[in-house]
Design an enzyme around this catalytic site. Structure first.
Site, PDB file in Angstrom:
ATOM      1  N   HIS A 123       0.878  -1.321   0.100  1.00  0.00           N
ATOM      2  CA  HIS A 123       0.033  -0.038   0.069  1.00  0.00           C
ATOM      3  C   HIS A 123       1.072   1.308   0.003  1.00  0.00           C
ATOM      4  CE1 HIS A 123      -2.813   2.868   1.748  1.00  0.00           C
ATOM      5  NE2 HIS A 123      -3.893   2.186   1.398  1.00  0.00           N
ATOM      6  N   LYS A 226     -10.739  -0.887  10.212  1.00  0.00           N
ATOM      7  CA  LYS A 226     -11.044  -2.146   9.128  1.00  0.00           C
ATOM      8  C   LYS A 226     -11.407  -3.481  10.046  1.00  0.00           C
ATOM      9  CE  LYS A 226      -7.707  -0.365   6.074  1.00  0.00           C
ATOM     10  NZ  LYS A 226      -8.388   0.078   4.755  1.00  0.00           N
ATOM     11  N   CYS A 364      -4.583   2.301  -3.914  1.00  0.00           N
ATOM     12  CA  CYS A 364      -3.438   2.853  -3.153  1.00  0.00           C
ATOM     13  C   CYS A 364      -2.308   1.851  -3.333  1.00  0.00           C
ATOM     14  CB  CYS A 364      -3.671   3.303  -1.728  1.00  0.00           C
ATOM     15  SG  CYS A 364      -4.825   4.519  -1.519  1.00  0.00           S
TER      16      CYS A 364
HETATM   17  N1  PMP Z   1      -2.184  -0.666   4.539  1.00  0.00           N
HETATM   18  C1  PMP Z   1      -2.986  -1.606   3.928  1.00  0.00           C
HETATM   19  C2  PMP Z   1      -2.747  -2.911   3.528  1.00  0.00           C
HETATM   20  C3  PMP Z   1      -4.326  -0.957   3.825  1.00  0.00           C
HETATM   21  O1  PMP Z   1      -5.306  -1.723   3.035  1.00  0.00           O
HETATM   22  C4  PMP Z   1      -4.700   0.144   4.241  1.00  0.00           C
HETATM   23  C5  PMP Z   1      -5.957   0.935   4.297  1.00  0.00           C
HETATM   24  N2  PMP Z   1      -6.601   0.701   2.886  1.00  0.00           N
HETATM   25  C6  PMP Z   1      -3.616   1.152   4.752  1.00  0.00           C
HETATM   26  C7  PMP Z   1      -2.310   0.542   5.008  1.00  0.00           C
HETATM   27  C8  PMP Z   1      -3.683   2.483   5.396  1.00  0.00           C
HETATM   28  O2  PMP Z   1      -4.587   2.265   6.517  1.00  0.00           O
HETATM   29  P1  PMP Z   1      -5.364   3.547   6.941  1.00  0.00           P
HETATM   30  O3  PMP Z   1      -5.818   4.423   5.898  1.00  0.00           O
HETATM   31  O4  PMP Z   1      -6.371   3.259   7.916  1.00  0.00           O
HETATM   32  O5  PMP Z   1      -4.236   4.405   7.718  1.00  0.00           O
END
Ligand code: PMP
Length: 407
Positions: A123, A226, A364
């Site tokens: 990500h 999540k 992302c």
């Molecule tokens: N890492 C992964 C694998 C994710 O799926 C996400 C959220 N889509 C994030 C990091 C970032 O999480 P947050 O936006 O809650 O900080």
């Protein structure tokens, strides 16, 4: 709690609505899960009865709020089997947890010429903080390649390992592909060359049982939202001996022992990393989300989600023009795909018209999309409250949409 989906769904008010005149089918759980009533009630109850600043008040409300806040820290500790609750730091989310490690561990322990290893399926929040660090201090970012099925190639990882590697920062389960990475093997190999390991647990903590002592990871980052909990709240787990050596993240109230104009000394962990008034209400409500998950148990949640994914794969594999993206053997309940001849966004809009909420785009993970030579995917991701009948409606709708271009 008896494990019937109907009884579980009763806990989620948001699921009981129509979208565009159709019953909502919420399949965007990898983006964020919905919140059970217990979480909503805890938020309301905190503000209605207990609202006070924590750790420093001499009055009953402050005492109550502090005890509830710290109780969630204890619950998080046992949720991931940390050795002690001092190893649990509350942050804004996975993103902030990773940035905290990059700024503090990175600043102290990663020098010019040292290496940080990530994978192709990270990500952006597990790419950009390391790029920023490398830009600032002259360290080098290395990337583990992945196979066409979306799995880390362990032999290639081994080739990247050397004493220069100071940190391996890897996603436990991919948000775009669903792949569950062999993190135990990765951690063992990284430790053999003296590198520390950070696991991005944003997608794994809601599906898999996590035991940080058994995994032996040095850091684990994840987000409450999540995990059926509130947004804007996350956790950084770190081993005590490492956290103690790391400089603080932000300066301010709470994180100090003593301040004079000549010198400041810092608080003990975890408080050293929690400057300012924290997200008290959401931390307390997160405790209820953890209770909810513990009541169901992770193996049962995973078994249900696995059966939904297997059913979705079975139904969609018959659809002409359906192209799955990410076919790893070990997966969490994420189905990423494209429809031949169609833009993922258009597919998402057509599904929305049927009341079906999915995610479209690069999720992302732009470098991952580049690896597969695609712009993005449509992603359906399942949670404990989804049903077989929802999967059927989803697959029927996808089939109808695919027919537009794939006769
Ligand atoms: N890492 C992964 C694998 C994710 O799926 C996400 C959220 N889509 C994030 C990091 C970032 O999480 P947050 O936006 O809650 O900080």
């Amino acid at each position: 709690m008896p494990f019937t989906i109907e009884s579980i769904r009763e806990h989620f008010p948001v699921l009981h609505q129509e979208v565009h005149g159709k019953p909502l089918i919420y399949l965007d759980n990898a983006a964020t899960t919905q919140k059970p009533k217990q979480v909503l009630e805890a938020l309301n109850s905190y503000y209605a009865h207990d609202n006070a600043n924590i750790h420093r008040g001499a009055h009953a409300l402050a005492d109550r709020a502090t005890r509830k806040y710290e109780n969630t820290r204890t619950m998080v500790g046992s949720f991931i089997n940390a050795k002690e609750e001092a190893e649990i730091i509350f942050t804004k989310g996975t993103t902030e947890s990773i940035n905290l490690v990059a700024s503090t561990f990175g600043r102290k322990f990663i020098q010019k010429g040292d290496e940080v290893i990530i994978s192709t399926m990270e990500h952006h929040s597990n790419i950009v903080p390391w790029q920023m660090l490398c830009e600032a201090n002259g360290a080098v970012l290395r990337v583990i390649p992945i196979s066409n099925s979306g799995e880390i190639i362990l032999e290639e990882f081994e080739k990247l390992l050397s004493p220069k590697a100071k940190l391996v920062s890897i996603v436990h389960a991919s948000n775009s592909l669903g792949t569950i990475n062999p993190v135990k093997a990765i951690i063992n190999r990284a430790h053999a060359v003296g590198a520390k390991v950070l696991l991005d647990g944003a997608q794994s903590t809601s599906h898999l049982e996590i035991d940080v002592q058994d995994l032996d990871c040095d850091f684990l980052a994840f987000s409450a939202h999540k995990l059926y909990g509130p947004t804007g709240l996350g956790v950084l787990y770190g081993k005590r001996e490492i956290l103690e050596q790391m400089p603080p993240y932000q300066g301010g109230g709470e994180m100090i022992k003593e301040v004079t104009f000549a010198k400041t000394t810092y608080n003990e962990i975890p408080f050293k990393f929690e400057a300012g008034t924290p997200n008290i209400a959401d931390v307390i409500a997160f405790g209820e989300a953890l209770n909810f998950i513990s009541g169901l148990t992770k193996p049962l949640i995973k078994a249900h989600e696995d059966s939904l994914l297997a059913y979705a794969v079975e139904l969609t594999s018959k659809i002409k023009g359906f192209i799955p993206v990410g076919t790893a053997k070990e997966k969490v309940s994420v189905l990423s795909f494209n429809i031949n001849g169609m833009h993922p966004f258009d597919v998402g809009v057509m599904l929305d018209a049927k009341g079906i909420a999915v995610r479209t785009g690069h999720h992302c993970t732009q470098p991952l999309m580049q690896r597969f030579g695609i712009e993005g995917t449509v992603r359906a991701s399942f949670a404990v409250y989804n049903t077989k009948s929802e999967v059927e409606k989803f697959a029927e709708s996808v089939e109808r949409i695919a027919k537009i271009k794939n006769k």
